[in-house]
Design an enzyme around this catalytic site. Structure first.
Site, PDB file in Angstrom:
ATOM      1  N   ASP A  93      16.883  -8.993  25.595  1.00 38.38           N
ATOM      2  CA  ASP A  93      15.558  -8.578  25.150  1.00 38.38           C
ATOM      3  C   ASP A  93      14.672  -8.239  26.349  1.00 38.38           C
ATOM      4  O   ASP A  93      13.536  -7.798  26.186  1.00 38.38           O
ATOM      5  CB  ASP A  93      14.909  -9.625  24.249  1.00 38.38           C
ATOM      6  N   SER A  94      15.229  -8.399  27.561  1.00 35.77           N
ATOM      7  CA  SER A  94      14.565  -7.891  28.762  1.00 35.77           C
ATOM      8  C   SER A  94      14.379  -6.386  28.694  1.00 35.77           C
ATOM      9  O   SER A  94      13.620  -5.812  29.488  1.00 35.77           O
ATOM     10  CB  SER A  94      15.375  -8.260  30.012  1.00 35.77           C
ATOM     11  N   ASP A 132      21.187 -10.052  22.416  1.00 35.17           N
ATOM     12  CA  ASP A 132      20.107 -11.029  22.282  1.00 35.17           C
ATOM     13  C   ASP A 132      19.517 -11.022  20.871  1.00 35.17           C
ATOM     14  O   ASP A 132      19.312  -9.939  20.285  1.00 35.17           O
ATOM     15  CB  ASP A 132      18.984 -10.693  23.261  1.00 35.17           C
ATOM     16  N   LYS A 162      23.159 -14.081  21.746  1.00 35.66           N
ATOM     17  CA  LYS A 162      22.480 -15.084  22.552  1.00 35.66           C
ATOM     18  C   LYS A 162      21.151 -15.426  21.913  1.00 35.66           C
ATOM     19  O   LYS A 162      20.458 -14.548  21.382  1.00 35.66           O
ATOM     20  CB  LYS A 162      22.243 -14.581  23.978  1.00 35.66           C
ATOM     21  N   GLU A 164      17.625 -18.316  22.405  1.00 39.39           N
ATOM     22  CA  GLU A 164      16.959 -19.258  23.290  1.00 39.39           C
ATOM     23  C   GLU A 164      16.735 -20.597  22.603  1.00 39.39           C
ATOM     24  O   GLU A 164      16.629 -20.678  21.377  1.00 39.39           O
ATOM     25  CB  GLU A 164      15.613 -18.681  23.747  1.00 39.39           C
ATOM     26  N   GLU A 230      18.049 -20.599  33.191  1.00 42.39           N
ATOM     27  CA  GLU A 230      17.111 -19.714  33.881  1.00 42.39           C
ATOM     28  C   GLU A 230      16.008 -20.507  34.560  1.00 42.39           C
ATOM     29  O   GLU A 230      15.378 -21.371  33.949  1.00 42.39           O
ATOM     30  CB  GLU A 230      16.501 -18.691  32.915  1.00 42.39           C
TER      31      GLU A 230
END
Length: 313
Positions: A93-94, A132, A162, A164, A230
């Site tokens: 999502d970057s 993501d 992925k 979070e 991270e």
């Protein structure tokens, strides 16, 4: 490669010379040898041509092999990384920050993730593609997470997703894995929580370190096949790597994790302005592209492009 109707990543039986492992000629040209593992099954530097799977990732952990991961957001860039032998690519999502022009990752939608993930899958034939789950697509609970993950698996063809969160995402991860969807977890600094965490190192101090260890164990217990760490102190990341049996992927987490990931626009020098301290720029593509654009413009204005060899009669 095209996405098959089932949405699953499909192996591609023929690959260009040097794809998945630098050839001897390429090594002598670049001066950079491939990973000296001597193992044809190595994630980077191996000779396999089929799609890498989460089982290959687990096997690499067992034999102590380190491996690289890069982000990718389009078919052309992904094909370059695939030919270079990058074994795992994250459609992160970057993309919000470095591809779509958002200030943070928060506005990224599931539709955007699905479209760009599908492009990356189409541009590759060997790498494991991880998509993501964007903010708002799994926080309501396991059922929402499953619906969102199914979009990325069925419509985009990713091999894993992925998400979070540590303990707070345990139930989501557990249901996805139980439903047959491999999950890469993400703890430490979680950019989707920027409004509460900010951009700062996570896990400093005894209480914070113990919470991060609990988060790491929670995602492993839930069935995640790997976990991104991270912005975590190097010593803590090393301890997490030691106690977990699943691979750790570091980004700003020191040298002792099982793998390292970078946002490719940072790595390639495309990012404008400040670049995170933990990143390393390996080439300045922003300057190279700018120079090429200016040279093209000068030739057009000066009347030297197109020339005869670029012209039809």
């Amino acid at each position: 490669m095209t996405v098959q109707p089932s949405g699953a990543q499909q192996p591609h039986v023929e690959r260009p010379a040097g794809a998945g492992a630098l050839s001897a000629a390429a090594s002598s040209t670049t001066g950079a040898p491939t990973a000296a593992t001597g193992n044809p099954k190595a994630l980077y530097g191996g000779t396999g041509t089929r799609r890498i799977t989460v089982h290959d990732i687990s096997a690499a952990k067992e034999r102590g092999e380190k491996w690289p991961m890069l982000t990718a957001y389009d078919a052309m860039t992904a094909s370059v990384f695939d030919e270079a032998g990058i074994p795992v690519m994250l459609v992160g999502d970057s993309m919000g920050n470095c591809h779509l022009g958002y200030e943070t990752t928060v506005p990224v939608t599931l539709d955007e993730m699905t479209m760009l993930s599908a492009a990356v899958v189409r541009g590759t034939s060997r790498a494991l593609i991880v998509g993501d789950l964007p903010f708002g697509s799994y926080q309501e609970g396991p059922v929402q997470a499953l619906r969102s993950a199914m979009r990325l698996v069925k419509d985009a063809g990713v091999g894993a997703v992925k998400l979070e969160g540590g303990e707070r995402s345990h139930d989501q991860i557990e249901l996805l894995v139980r439903s047959g969807i491999p999950v890469m977890a993400h703890i430490g600094l979680t950019p989707q929580s920027v409004n509460t965490l900010g951009y700062r190192v996570q896990g400093r101090g005894e209480e914070a370190a113990q919470q991060l260890l609990r988060d790491a164990k929670a995602v492993q217990d839930a069935g995640a096949f790997a976990v991104v760490l991270e912005l975590v102190p190097a010593e803590l990341a090393a301890e997490v790597t030691r106690v977990l049996h699943i691979p750790t992927v570091g980004i700003g987490a020191g040298p002792d994790t099982d793998a390292q990931v970078l946002v490719y626009t940072d790595m390639a020098g495309l990012t404008q302005g400040r670049v995170p301290r933990f990143s390393k720029q390996y080439v300045n593509l922003r300057r190279a592209l700018g120079d090429a654009a200016r040279e093209f413009a000068d030739e057009v204005v000066g009347g030297t492009f197109p020339q005869e060899e670029h012209t039809f009669h």
